[in-house]
Design an enzyme around this catalytic site. Structure first.
Site, PDB file in Angstrom:
ATOM      1  N   ASP A   9       0.801  -1.152  -0.018  1.00 61.13           N
ATOM      2  CA  ASP A   9      -0.072   0.091  -0.164  1.00 61.13           C
ATOM      3  C   ASP A   9       0.941   1.298  -0.075  1.00 61.13           C
ATOM      4  O   ASP A   9       2.161   1.035   0.188  1.00 61.13           O
ATOM      5  CB  ASP A   9      -0.852  -0.114   1.107  1.00 61.13           C
ATOM      6  CG  ASP A   9      -1.591   1.195   1.517  1.00 61.13           C
ATOM      7  OD1 ASP A   9      -2.205   1.845   0.417  1.00 61.13           O
ATOM      8  OD2 ASP A   9      -1.311   1.681   2.648  1.00 61.13           O
ATOM      9  N   ASP A  11      -0.318   4.992   0.791  1.00 57.78           N
ATOM     10  CA  ASP A  11      -0.606   5.956   1.944  1.00 57.78           C
ATOM     11  C   ASP A  11      -0.671   5.506   3.139  1.00 57.78           C
ATOM     12  O   ASP A  11      -1.419   4.573   3.449  1.00 57.78           O
ATOM     13  CB  ASP A  11      -1.946   6.678   1.424  1.00 57.78           C
ATOM     14  CG  ASP A  11      -1.962   7.412   0.297  1.00 57.78           C
ATOM     15  OD1 ASP A  11      -1.187   8.522  -0.080  1.00 57.78           O
ATOM     16  OD2 ASP A  11      -2.481   7.038  -0.852  1.00 57.78           O
TER      17      ASP A  11
HETATM   18  C1  XBP Z   1      -5.445   6.150   0.607  1.00 61.14           C
HETATM   19  C2  XBP Z   1      -6.638   6.927   0.387  1.00 61.14           C
HETATM   20  C3  XBP Z   1      -6.224   8.097  -0.769  1.00 61.14           C
HETATM   21  C4  XBP Z   1      -5.497   9.180  -0.244  1.00 61.14           C
HETATM   22  C5  XBP Z   1      -5.738  10.174  -1.400  1.00 61.14           C
HETATM   23  O1  XBP Z   1      -6.031   4.835   1.088  1.00 61.14           O
HETATM   24  O2  XBP Z   1      -7.503   6.891   0.879  1.00 61.14           O
HETATM   25  O3  XBP Z   1      -7.630   8.601  -0.987  1.00 61.14           O
HETATM   26  O4  XBP Z   1      -5.973   9.533   0.840  1.00 61.14           O
HETATM   27  O5  XBP Z   1      -5.533   9.822  -2.408  1.00 61.14           O
HETATM   28  P1  XBP Z   1      -5.115   3.391   0.894  1.00 61.14           P
HETATM   29  P2  XBP Z   1      -6.253  10.476  -3.782  1.00 61.14           P
HETATM   30  O6  XBP Z   1      -3.769   3.839   1.711  1.00 61.14           O
HETATM   31  O7  XBP Z   1      -5.843   2.565   1.678  1.00 61.14           O
HETATM   32  O8  XBP Z   1      -4.918   3.193  -0.458  1.00 61.14           O
HETATM   33  O9  XBP Z   1      -6.919  11.646  -3.392  1.00 61.14           O
HETATM   34  O10 XBP Z   1      -5.297  10.476  -4.881  1.00 61.14           O
HETATM   35  O11 XBP Z   1      -7.265   9.656  -4.154  1.00 61.14           O
HETATM   36 MG    MG Z   2      -2.965   3.061   3.586  1.00 57.22          MG
END
Ligand code: XBP
Ligand code: MG
Length: 264
Positions: A9, A11
């Site tokens: 993953d 973020d």
């Molecule tokens: C990450 C997210 C993303 C980021 C923003 O979740 O929810 O929406 O917050 O990204 P995970 P975008 O780590 O579970 O993948 O604004 O580019 O969508």
């Molecule tokens: Mg995440």
């Protein structure tokens, strides 16, 4: 089944991107568009239950500003806000304001050296991923990753397993040959639903979430230089999470004979 690939993953897992990266970028986009919306840290923590930036904006408007959604061009306006948010976010990333979490660079390098295949399964956009990797690991780093599954390539975002299924298909591997890395309950739900054993490194926004079913739950991967011992790995003799330890966790998770045995 031998461990062949690591799927990360982004973020919260590769980097703490949310609090000082995505959140202020959303707010800058809102201000630029003349909106009075402001997502403080507490509210943002709640909004993270909805994965995907465009989906998060829509969810917020449904709750707090339904008049915005009643506009004929609401869909387009959300797309525009999200594009502006991505521009602000990438400026932060390029400025070096979003570093990798402890142990990530070390483990990625070791995994490449030891012949493990690498992939990404994320809700954010491919551009956000490649810029984060390049800013922190240099221009070649994207090539370490054989598959980057990102954003809108699947219709259903996490906690749906779709992005993991998409990545597995492109790796041409079954779930039992892989180990996933996640920071959130939504992400863990996605990887487990795809059948992939998962290591959780708890993030700034994900303390206290339900991580049942994870192969290991850690504060972070640790650096070799720090005297760090992951809490669920007592007695294994590793100062940080390395490929040997990952192989042991993977064996334990995928071998049913080990399933009832909590010891490493
Ligand atoms: C990450 C997210 C993303 C980021 C923003 O979740 O929810 O929406 O917050 O990204 P995970 P975008 O780590 O579970 O993948 O604004 O580019 O969508
Ligand atoms: Mg995440």
């Amino acid at each position: 089944m031998e461990l062949q690939a690591l799927i990360f993953d982004v973020d919260g897992t590769l980097a703490e991107t949310e609090r000082d990266g995505h959140r202020p970028a959303f707010n800058a986009a809102f201000a630029e568009a003349g909106l009075t919306w402001n997502w403080d840290e507490d509210l943002y923590g709640e909004l993270l239950a909805v994965t995907g930036g465009k989906e998060r904006i829509r969810h917020f408007a449904e709750r707090f500003d339904p008049a915005f959604l009643a506009r004929g061009d609401a869909q387009e306006a959300i797309r525009g806000l999200h594009a502006a948010k991505t521009r602000h976010y990438l400026a932060q990333v390029r400025a070096g304001a979003v570093p990798l979490r402890p142990g990530i660079a070390r483990l990625l390098r070791q995994a490449v050296e030891r012949g493990l295949r690498l992939a990404i399964a994320t809700t954010t956009s491919a551009e956000n991923v490649t810029e984060l990797l390049q800013a922190n690991l240099g221009s070649d780093a994207c090539r370490w990753f054989e598959v980057i599954g990102a954003g809108d390539v699947v219709a259903r975002k996490k906690p749906a397993p779709d992005i993991y299924a998409w990545v597995l298909q492109r790796l041409a591997l079954g779930p039992a040959a892989c180990l996933a890395f996640e920071d959130s309950a939504n992400g863990l739900a996605a990887s487990l639903a795809a059948g992939i054993a998962t290591v959780v490194t708890v993030g700034e926004y994900t303390h206290g979430q339900d991580f049942r079913g994870a192969a290991a739950v850690l504060s972070d991967l640790g650096e070799a230089t720090a005297a760090y011992v992951p809490p669920t790995a007592g007695g294994h003799g590793h100062a940080c999470v390395d490929v040997d330890l990952l192989r042991a966790w993977h064996r334990r998770s995928t071998n049913s004979a080990y399933m009832g045995d909590k010891k490493l």
